[in-house]
Design an enzyme around this catalytic site. Structure first.
Site, PDB file in Angstrom:
ATOM      1  N   ARG A 102       0.905  -1.277   0.066  1.00 23.32           N
ATOM      2  CA  ARG A 102      -0.148   0.137   0.188  1.00 23.32           C
ATOM      3  C   ARG A 102       0.803   1.286  -0.097  1.00 23.32           C
ATOM      4  O   ARG A 102       0.685   2.254  -0.542  1.00 23.32           O
ATOM      5  CB  ARG A 102      -1.055  -0.068   1.271  1.00 23.32           C
ATOM      6  CG  ARG A 102      -1.875  -0.948   1.103  1.00 23.32           C
ATOM      7  CD  ARG A 102      -2.912  -1.070   2.342  1.00 23.32           C
ATOM      8  NE  ARG A 102      -4.132  -1.895   2.081  1.00 23.32           N
ATOM      9  CZ  ARG A 102      -5.350  -1.702   1.598  1.00 23.32           C
ATOM     10  NH1 ARG A 102      -5.390  -0.328   1.115  1.00 23.32           N
ATOM     11  NH2 ARG A 102      -6.188  -2.745   1.264  1.00 23.32           N
ATOM     12  N   CYS A 126      -1.516  -5.177   3.231  1.00 24.95           N
ATOM     13  CA  CYS A 126      -2.087  -5.901   4.198  1.00 24.95           C
ATOM     14  C   CYS A 126      -3.694  -5.849   4.202  1.00 24.95           C
ATOM     15  O   CYS A 126      -4.268  -4.876   3.832  1.00 24.95           O
ATOM     16  CB  CYS A 126      -1.696  -5.571   5.693  1.00 24.95           C
ATOM     17  SG  CYS A 126      -0.077  -6.191   6.144  1.00 24.95           S
ATOM     18  N   ASP A 134      -9.024   8.333  -0.054  1.00 28.72           N
ATOM     19  CA  ASP A 134      -9.841   9.569  -0.188  1.00 28.72           C
ATOM     20  C   ASP A 134      -8.981  10.682   0.434  1.00 28.72           C
ATOM     21  O   ASP A 134      -9.136  11.751  -0.404  1.00 28.72           O
ATOM     22  CB  ASP A 134     -11.095   9.429   0.321  1.00 28.72           C
ATOM     23  CG  ASP A 134     -12.105   8.259  -0.414  1.00 28.72           C
ATOM     24  OD1 ASP A 134     -11.752   7.772  -1.278  1.00 28.72           O
ATOM     25  OD2 ASP A 134     -13.216   8.122   0.120  1.00 28.72           O
TER      26      ASP A 134
END
Length: 429
Positions: A102, A126, A134
């Protein structure tokens, strides 16, 4: 696929060197995209996530050289990376790379700030709740970028460059703060980030950006001010020690009993967790080399903890604390407020004989006298190490499967624990 085999029951005694913080090393590496000069990072941990980010940065044309140990370096001294983004050849970060981690989505900030465009796949990593991007998109739009989502990609552009702005996050976000910080460093004018994350890793990144010529003040407080500059230059920076690794090994010692020096640890980075460990019955001593953790034969006391942004109790230590409390004398209560769906380790801890009940975001742990070894499966990075902690204290053999999660965030974990007397080994295949 590799597994870890543990035979529980041994106390931990010795010294464990603390590695550089993964959660600082990753954004620091990404910050190398902000300059066409070389950024040198010392004490970078040898982790799967670091290697994956090297591949992602290489896709953009970044040249990364890993230097060997210098004279006097400890056996576990982190690697030194020389990061040169002189020629960025591609501003697209593809799905097959970003989907595995990520934090790699954060490349959108320096690419947009320096190249005025970026196309980055929505992230992976994960499986903890939704972790929406956002707030990151909102921050970049405040700085004047135009962003659209198409085919699973965020497409960003700022043809005239980014412009300083007031960014007020509706909730504390570490990812959002990192992205806003990096993007605003090269924006024209002044940016003020309100409700900013105060984590030590944010401070470490800001310190490095200032060494590179940035003008950042207030990092470590909820209000960060960035005076944009036209260009950043190269610098040398040492990654701060990993507070999550520190807390993890401290909890392992509290679980097994023993006496371990956590070399290089900085107590001010995790005081809330150390306070909880003291309440649970461990003895924490701060010395010139870091932190010494001891626990004699006395039982563990139950605790009540709620995770919170820094300086509160870290969500990244929640699973480890739950494993520890599985053997406390009485009922403990742990409430998770940072991430949804972060109790996936509960069913695996139950395989050891732990007694845990869930009610919404609160887990009640009724301590048992003894855990029993079992075959278990890791579900995410922090959950996986909680299973190791349980296995260290459990009677008999524990086999932890899917340990690639561990390799993403813990450097040579089995070697560090084995050196302190644990019966633990990696089984390949």
């Amino acid at each position: 696929m590799d597994r870890i085999r543990i035979v529980g029951g041994a106390q931990l005694n010795g010294t464990i060197p603390i590695s550089g913080a993964k959660n600082a090393a990753l954004p620091l590496m990404i910050a190398g995209l902000l300059t066409d000069e070389t950024l040198i990072l010392d004490n970078v941990p040898r982790l799967a996530d670091v290697a994956q980010l090297q591949r992602i940065l290489g896709n953009h044309g970044v040249d990364i050289m890993a230097a060997g140990k210098r004279p006097g370096d400890h056996e576990y001294q982190g690697q030194t990376l020389h990061i040169s983004a002189k020629n960025i050849i591609d501003t697209t970060a593809p799905y097959e790379l970003v989907s595995k981690m990520r934090a790699s989505f954060w490349v959108i900030a320096p690419l947009l700030a320096r190249m005025h465009e970026a196309k980055v796949s929505l992230p992976g990593g994960c499986a903890i709740g939704t972790r929406p991007v956002d707030l990151l998109i909102m921050a970049l739009e405040k700085l004047g970028a135009t962003l659209t989502i198409d085919g699973g990609y965020v497409i960003a552009s700022a043809p005239g460059g980014l412009k300083g702005a007031a960014i007020e996050f509706p909730k504390v976000t570490v990812s959002g703060t990192h992205v806003a910080l990096m993007a605003a460093t090269l924006a024209r004018g002044t940016t003020v980030i309100g409700n900013a994350a105060c984590e030590p890793e944010i401070v470490d990144v800001a310190d490095c950006l200032n060494k590179m010529g940035g003008k950042i003040s207030g990092a470590g407080t909820p209000r960060i001010t960035i005076e944009g500059v036209a260009k950043l230059h190269g610098a040398r920076h040492t990654v701060l020690p990993d507070r999550i690794e520190t807390g993890t090994y401290a909890m392992a010692v509290a679980m097994t009993g023993g006496d371990v020096q956590l070399s290089g640890a900085r107590p001010e980075l995790l005081q809330s967790a150390l306070d909880v460990l003291t309440q649970a019955g461990a003895t924490i001593t701060v010395n010139n080399d870091g932190i010494r953790v001891t626990r004699n034969g006395a039982g563990l006391n139950p605790v009540t903890v709620t995770t919170a942004p820094f300086p509160g109790f870290p969500t990244d230590l929640q699973a480890q604390l739950m494993a520890l409390m599985a053997c406390a004398k009485g009922a403990s209560h742990i409430t998770e407020t940072i991430f949804e769906n972060r109790f996936m380790h509960v069913q695996e801890l139950a395989r050891f004989g732990a007694r845990i009940q869930l009610d919404g975001e609160t887990a009640t742990i009724d301590g048992v006298a003894k855990l029993r070894g079992a075959p278990v499966m890791a579900t995410d990075l922090r959950a996986s190490v909680s299973l190791v902690i349980a296995g260290l204290a459990a009677e008999g053999e524990t086999m932890v499967n899917r340990i690639y999660h561990l390799d993403r965030g813990f450097e040579r974990l089995e070697e560090k624990l084995s050196a302190c007397g644990a019966t633990i080994e990696r089984i390949s295949g």
